[in-house]
Design an enzyme around this catalytic site. Structure first.
Site, PDB file in Angstrom:
ATOM      1  N   SER A 189       0.884  -1.277   0.021  1.00 30.21           N
ATOM      2  CA  SER A 189       0.079   0.046   0.094  1.00 30.21           C
ATOM      3  C   SER A 189       0.956   1.341   0.072  1.00 30.21           C
ATOM      4  O   SER A 189       2.219   1.131   0.462  1.00 30.21           O
ATOM      5  CB  SER A 189      -0.740   0.128   1.103  1.00 30.21           C
ATOM      6  OG  SER A 189      -1.384   1.321   1.499  1.00 30.21           O
ATOM      7  N   TYR A 202      -1.770  -1.047  10.355  1.00 35.41           N
ATOM      8  CA  TYR A 202      -2.079  -1.270   9.105  1.00 35.41           C
ATOM      9  C   TYR A 202      -0.767  -0.769   8.410  1.00 35.41           C
ATOM     10  O   TYR A 202      -0.358  -1.830   7.697  1.00 35.41           O
ATOM     11  CB  TYR A 202      -3.165  -0.744   8.523  1.00 35.41           C
ATOM     12  CG  TYR A 202      -3.339  -0.937   6.830  1.00 35.41           C
ATOM     13  CD1 TYR A 202      -4.095  -2.341   6.635  1.00 35.41           C
ATOM     14  CD2 TYR A 202      -3.314   0.217   6.062  1.00 35.41           C
ATOM     15  CE1 TYR A 202      -4.180  -2.448   5.202  1.00 35.41           C
ATOM     16  CE2 TYR A 202      -3.273  -0.198   4.697  1.00 35.41           C
ATOM     17  CZ  TYR A 202      -3.963  -1.536   4.216  1.00 35.41           C
ATOM     18  OH  TYR A 202      -3.958  -1.673   2.953  1.00 35.41           O
TER      19      TYR A 202
END
Length: 296
Positions: A189, A202
């Site tokens: 990401s 995350y």
């Protein structure tokens, strides 16, 4: 003079305005996500780039995983997906698209955090597909955090177990069965390089996935196995309204990118096809950003 065929990337999907979106809860389901994400159902056209391949995709029921499953099938690959039991409805829809493309499709309702789950999934894929040529480690979990002083350690463990431990477990079971020419692709990401405080844990896992990809590429390259990653930016999937962001945050999702909009899962499919295909035969240890212009 040739006719202009390229579309302004700022305008593509620009009509997809996101309403104020309450938290739909985990796991996010496609039918609860408004507007519907575009997985390439009506737009992706294959050209045989993956003909004869066999792919296993974790988190393949919706979002990025579904877009990759559709693209791989239309490129000629048989596809198996892993999904949570609660995501059965979405998984069945993904399988329908795979089968409509004329390819074999299988789905495994499995929580990859469970003991021996990875071993079972790999065993089933080897049996059902007859082998694995492409492994896409895409399953992920995220939840918005209110601050480090309020974060739940059990929640942190869930994020780490889903995003990291399960990836390692699945790769560990798969690698002995991968032949030279096979490919592993991880979904990291933009959060790996540009972490946002509400996604602290995350973002940590996404940064670790980058290291995982690079280290595994060094290990497996001498065996003829390529390892790469795709780094999405803000992509509209059921995970977003299930994260627990404030309603106005969801409404403005993706507008902070240079292209001034969120991306759609279908816009990532080509990156995964490229990395799995012979076009990327000399590409390994790479992180391919698809971020709408956000630096990575």
């Amino acid at each position: 003079m040739t006719e202009q065929t390229q579309q302004d990337p700022r305008d593509k999907h620009k009509s997809d305005e996101f309403p104020a979106h309450g938290d739909i809860g985990q796991p996010g389901l496609n039918r609860e996500t408004t507007p519907d994400p575009d997985h390439g159902e009506s737009s992706y056209r294959g050209s045989g780039k993956l003909e004869g391949n066999k792919a296993l995709i974790t988190g393949g029921d919706s979002g990025i995983g579904r877009a990759v499953a559709i693209a791989y099938a239309r490129e000629g690959a048989d596809v198996a997906i892993v999904h949570l039991p609660e995501e059965q409805e979405d998984a069945e829809a993904t399988l329908k698209y795979v089968q409509e493309a004329g390819q074999r499709g299988h789905a495994y309702a499995t929580d990859l955090r469970e003991t021996n789950a990875a071993e079972g999934v790999i065993g089933n894929a080897l049996k059902d597909l007859g082998g694995i040529d492409i492994l896409v480690l895409n399953a992920a979990y995220q939840k918005a955090r209110e601050g480090i002083d309020q974060i739940s350690i059990d929640e942190v463990k869930k994020v780490f177990d889903t995003n990291l431990v399960a990836h390692i477990a699945v790769a560990r079971e798969a690698v002995p069965h991968l032949k030279a020419g096979s490919s592993i692709i991880t979904t990291t990401s933009v959060q790996a390089e540009n972490p946002a405080p509400p996604l602290l844990d995350y973002a940590m896992t996404k940064s670790a996935q980058k290291a995982f990809t690079e280290a595994l590429a060094l290990e497996l390259g001498p065996k003829g196995i390529r390892v790469n990653a795709v780094a999405p930016g803000p992509i509209w999937t059921p995970l977003i309204p299930a994260t627990g962001f404030p309603e106005d945050k969801v409404q403005e999702f993706g507008t902070d990118t240079p292209l001034q909009r969120a991306g759609q899962p279908a816009e990532l499919a080509g990156a995964y096809v490229y990395l799995a295909s012979e076009d990327a035969s000399y590409t390994s240890g790479a992180i391919l950003p698809v971020t709408g212009g956000k630096p990575f």
